[in-house]
Motif scaffolding. Structure first.
Motif, PDB file in Angstrom:
ATOM      1  N   THR A  72       0.843  -1.189   0.000  1.00 13.81           N
ATOM      2  CA  THR A  72       0.000   0.000   0.000  1.00 13.81           C
ATOM      3  C   THR A  72       0.880   1.241   0.000  1.00 13.81           C
ATOM      4  O   THR A  72       2.094   1.163   0.126  1.00 13.81           O
ATOM      5  CB  THR A  72      -0.904   0.041   1.251  1.00 13.81           C
ATOM      6  N   MET A  73       0.232   2.389  -0.109  1.00 11.94           N
ATOM      7  CA  MET A  73       0.960   3.653  -0.102  1.00 11.94           C
ATOM      8  C   MET A  73       1.097   4.232   1.300  1.00 11.94           C
ATOM      9  O   MET A  73       1.812   5.207   1.497  1.00 11.94           O
ATOM     10  CB  MET A  73       0.248   4.657  -0.994  1.00 11.94           C
ATOM     11  N   TRP A  74       0.472   3.633   2.301  1.00 11.33           N
ATOM     12  CA  TRP A  74       0.437   4.218   3.641  1.00 11.33           C
ATOM     13  C   TRP A  74       1.798   4.354   4.309  1.00 11.33           C
ATOM     14  O   TRP A  74       2.050   5.379   4.957  1.00 11.33           O
ATOM     15  CB  TRP A  74      -0.555   3.463   4.524  1.00 11.33           C
ATOM     16  N   PRO A  75       2.706   3.391   4.196  1.00 16.28           N
ATOM     17  CA  PRO A  75       4.026   3.633   4.806  1.00 16.28           C
ATOM     18  C   PRO A  75       4.739   4.848   4.213  1.00 16.28           C
ATOM     19  O   PRO A  75       5.378   5.613   4.931  1.00 16.28           O
ATOM     20  CB  PRO A  75       4.801   2.354   4.533  1.00 16.28           C
ATOM     21  N   GLY A  76       4.618   5.053   2.922  1.00 14.54           N
ATOM     22  CA  GLY A  76       5.233   6.224   2.291  1.00 14.54           C
ATOM     23  C   GLY A  76       4.623   7.515   2.784  1.00 14.54           C
ATOM     24  O   GLY A  76       5.326   8.499   3.032  1.00 14.54           O
ATOM     25  N   ILE A  77       3.294   7.529   2.926  1.00 15.46           N
ATOM     26  CA  ILE A  77       2.617   8.730   3.425  1.00 15.46           C
ATOM     27  C   ILE A  77       3.019   9.004   4.869  1.00 15.46           C
ATOM     28  O   ILE A  77       3.317  10.150   5.245  1.00 15.46           O
ATOM     29  CB  ILE A  77       1.088   8.581   3.295  1.00 15.46           C
ATOM     30  N   ILE A  78       3.066   7.957   5.688  1.00 17.31           N
ATOM     31  CA  ILE A  78       3.421   8.137   7.102  1.00 17.31           C
ATOM     32  C   ILE A  78       4.873   8.595   7.240  1.00 17.31           C
ATOM     33  O   ILE A  78       5.169   9.527   8.001  1.00 17.31           O
ATOM     34  CB  ILE A  78       3.166   6.831   7.880  1.00 17.31           C
ATOM     35  N   ILE A  79       5.780   7.991   6.489  1.00 16.99           N
ATOM     36  CA  ILE A  79       7.194   8.374   6.561  1.00 16.99           C
ATOM     37  C   ILE A  79       7.382   9.814   6.101  1.00 16.99           C
ATOM     38  O   ILE A  79       8.103  10.592   6.728  1.00 16.99           O
ATOM     39  CB  ILE A  79       8.060   7.400   5.746  1.00 16.99           C
ATOM     40  N   ASN A  80       6.731  10.204   5.008  1.00 13.54           N
ATOM     41  CA  ASN A  80       6.869  11.579   4.537  1.00 13.54           C
ATOM     42  C   ASN A  80       6.201  12.572   5.480  1.00 13.54           C
ATOM     43  O   ASN A  80       6.659  13.706   5.601  1.00 13.54           O
ATOM     44  CB  ASN A  80       6.318  11.717   3.126  1.00 13.54           C
ATOM     45  N   SER A  81       5.122  12.183   6.142  1.00 12.71           N
ATOM     46  CA  SER A  81       4.508  13.061   7.134  1.00 12.71           C
ATOM     47  C   SER A  81       5.459  13.281   8.306  1.00 12.71           C
ATOM     48  O   SER A  81       5.597  14.408   8.803  1.00 12.71           O
ATOM     49  CB  SER A  81       3.190  12.475   7.632  1.00 12.71           C
ATOM     50  N   ILE A  82       6.123  12.228   8.736  1.00 13.14           N
ATOM     51  CA  ILE A  82       7.127  12.358   9.800  1.00 13.14           C
ATOM     52  C   ILE A  82       8.278  13.235   9.320  1.00 13.14           C
ATOM     53  O   ILE A  82       8.768  14.091  10.062  1.00 13.14           O
ATOM     54  CB  ILE A  82       7.615  10.973  10.256  1.00 13.14           C
ATOM     55  N   LEU A  83       8.686  13.058   8.073  1.00  7.51           N
ATOM     56  CA  LEU A  83       9.751  13.879   7.502  1.00  7.51           C
ATOM     57  C   LEU A  83       9.340  15.356   7.476  1.00  7.51           C
ATOM     58  O   LEU A  83      10.147  16.234   7.785  1.00  7.51           O
ATOM     59  CB  LEU A  83      10.087  13.383   6.099  1.00  7.51           C
ATOM     60  N   LEU A 110       1.880  13.735  -1.054  1.00  7.60           N
ATOM     61  CA  LEU A 110       1.801  13.308  -2.453  1.00  7.60           C
ATOM     62  C   LEU A 110       3.066  12.571  -2.870  1.00  7.60           C
ATOM     63  O   LEU A 110       3.008  11.525  -3.521  1.00  7.60           O
ATOM     64  CB  LEU A 110       1.573  14.520  -3.358  1.00  7.60           C
ATOM     65  N   HIS A 111       4.213  13.093  -2.479  1.00  3.64           N
ATOM     66  CA  HIS A 111       5.481  12.429  -2.800  1.00  3.64           C
ATOM     67  C   HIS A 111       5.553  11.064  -2.134  1.00  3.64           C
ATOM     68  O   HIS A 111       5.959  10.077  -2.760  1.00  3.64           O
ATOM     69  CB  HIS A 111       6.657  13.310  -2.364  1.00  3.64           C
ATOM     70  N   GLY A 112       5.163  10.988  -0.875  1.00  5.17           N
ATOM     71  CA  GLY A 112       5.184   9.707  -0.166  1.00  5.17           C
ATOM     72  C   GLY A 112       4.245   8.687  -0.781  1.00  5.17           C
ATOM     73  O   GLY A 112       4.583   7.505  -0.901  1.00  5.17           O
ATOM     74  N   ALA A 113       3.062   9.134  -1.194  1.00  6.10           N
ATOM     75  CA  ALA A 113       2.102   8.223  -1.818  1.00  6.10           C
ATOM     76  C   ALA A 113       2.624   7.726  -3.162  1.00  6.10           C
ATOM     77  O   ALA A 113       2.552   6.532  -3.462  1.00  6.10           O
ATOM     78  CB  ALA A 113       0.758   8.920  -1.996  1.00  6.10           C
ATOM     79  N   PHE A 114       3.174   8.628  -3.962  1.00  5.47           N
ATOM     80  CA  PHE A 114       3.664   8.237  -5.287  1.00  5.47           C
ATOM     81  C   PHE A 114       4.840   7.269  -5.192  1.00  5.47           C
ATOM     82  O   PHE A 114       4.819   6.187  -5.777  1.00  5.47           O
ATOM     83  CB  PHE A 114       4.080   9.478  -6.093  1.00  5.47           C
ATOM     84  N   VAL A 115       5.856   7.659  -4.454  1.00  5.60           N
ATOM     85  CA  VAL A 115       7.054   6.827  -4.372  1.00  5.60           C
ATOM     86  C   VAL A 115       6.756   5.535  -3.613  1.00  5.60           C
ATOM     87  O   VAL A 115       7.166   4.450  -4.023  1.00  5.60           O
ATOM     88  CB  VAL A 115       8.224   7.607  -3.723  1.00  5.60           C
ATOM     89  N   GLY A 116       6.011   5.639  -2.523  1.00  4.39           N
ATOM     90  CA  GLY A 116       5.705   4.452  -1.722  1.00  4.39           C
ATOM     91  C   GLY A 116       4.914   3.417  -2.491  1.00  4.39           C
ATOM     92  O   GLY A 116       5.250   2.231  -2.493  1.00  4.39           O
ATOM     93  N   LEU A 117       3.861   3.833  -3.166  1.00  8.73           N
ATOM     94  CA  LEU A 117       3.039   2.877  -3.905  1.00  8.73           C
ATOM     95  C   LEU A 117       3.771   2.360  -5.137  1.00  8.73           C
ATOM     96  O   LEU A 117       3.679   1.177  -5.472  1.00  8.73           O
ATOM     97  CB  LEU A 117       1.704   3.497  -4.305  1.00  8.73           C
ATOM     98  N   SER A 118       4.520   3.222  -5.807  1.00  9.82           N
ATOM     99  CA  SER A 118       5.244   2.782  -6.999  1.00  9.82           C
ATOM    100  C   SER A 118       6.308   1.739  -6.673  1.00  9.82           C
ATOM    101  O   SER A 118       6.517   0.801  -7.440  1.00  9.82           O
ATOM    102  CB  SER A 118       5.907   3.982  -7.685  1.00  9.82           C
ATOM    103  N   ILE A 119       6.964   1.881  -5.552  1.00 11.67           N
ATOM    104  CA  ILE A 119       7.996   0.920  -5.174  1.00 11.67           C
ATOM    105  C   ILE A 119       7.373  -0.346  -4.600  1.00 11.67           C
ATOM    106  O   ILE A 119       7.867  -1.451  -4.833  1.00 11.67           O
ATOM    107  CB  ILE A 119       8.988   1.562  -4.181  1.00 11.67           C
ATOM    108  N   SER A 120       6.286  -0.220  -3.871  1.00 15.76           N
ATOM    109  CA  SER A 120       5.670  -1.382  -3.229  1.00 15.76           C
ATOM    110  C   SER A 120       4.827  -2.209  -4.184  1.00 15.76           C
ATOM    111  O   SER A 120       4.488  -3.343  -3.878  1.00 15.76           O
ATOM    112  CB  SER A 120       4.786  -0.927  -2.054  1.00 15.76           C
ATOM    113  N   TYR A 121       4.472  -1.668  -5.313  1.00 14.43           N
ATOM    114  CA  TYR A 121       3.621  -2.366  -6.262  1.00 14.43           C
ATOM    115  C   TYR A 121       4.412  -3.495  -6.905  1.00 14.43           C
ATOM    116  O   TYR A 121       5.422  -3.263  -7.549  1.00 14.43           O
ATOM    117  CB  TYR A 121       3.125  -1.380  -7.319  1.00 14.43           C
TER     118      TYR A 121
END
Length: 155
Positions: A89-100, A135-146
């Motif tokens: 999913t994209m959630w780890p990317g969103i959470i990591i970028n939110s922390i960032l 947006l960056h976290g969702a894009f990169v996170g989902l693209s890599i996890s897919y």
């Protein structure tokens, strides 16, 4: 269905391309947000004191900033691949970028006084930049996890 064998994609080159595209999208949306006066140009872009004064007002600082964001995004993508690629999913990317986002603006900007202070920004600027990070976290996170390009499905 025919027995067509699709080529597999190597993860690391795809992660580098994904990080690069994510960085380019981040910068492009940053420019759009500046165009519509949601944020000021200097909110995330540092001053480049090493450049000659005549170059500091031109397009050179923007090229350096875009390159810096793209390199950081590639590094972020590679670190994401090494640590959280198991997620689909994209959630780890969103959470990591939110922390960032919190680290950059609260810890560095407000607490350590090393960058832009959240208290100095307008409300819509903070929301716009937070949206850029998400947006960056969702894009990169989902693209890599897919995982579809990496796995073949047996029928």
């Amino acid at each position: 269905m025919s027995d067509v064998e699709l080529p597999t994609i190597k993860r690391t080159p795809l992660t580098i391309i994904t990080g690069l595209v994510g960085g380019l999208l981040f910068c492009a949306f940053y420019e759009v947000f500046h165009f519509f006066h949601f944020i000021e140009k200097t909110t995330l872009m540092p001053s480049w004191s090493f450049l000659a004064p005549s170059w500091q007002e031109g397009f050179i600082p923007h090229i350096i900033w875009w390159a810096m964001i793209c390199v950081l995004s590639i590094i972020w993508g590679l670190l994401y691949q090494l640590t959280v690629k198991w997620s689909e999913t994209m959630w780890p990317g969103i959470i990591i970028n939110s922390i960032l986002f919190v680290v950059i603006f609260v810890v560095f900007g407000w607490w350590l006084d090393l960058g832009t202070n959240v208290k100095e920004l307008k409300h819509h600027a903070v929301v716009s930049i937070a949206c850029l990070f998400v947006l960056h976290g969702a894009f990169v996170g989902l693209s890599i996890s897919y995982d579809e390009p990496y796995e073949s499905e047996e029928h």
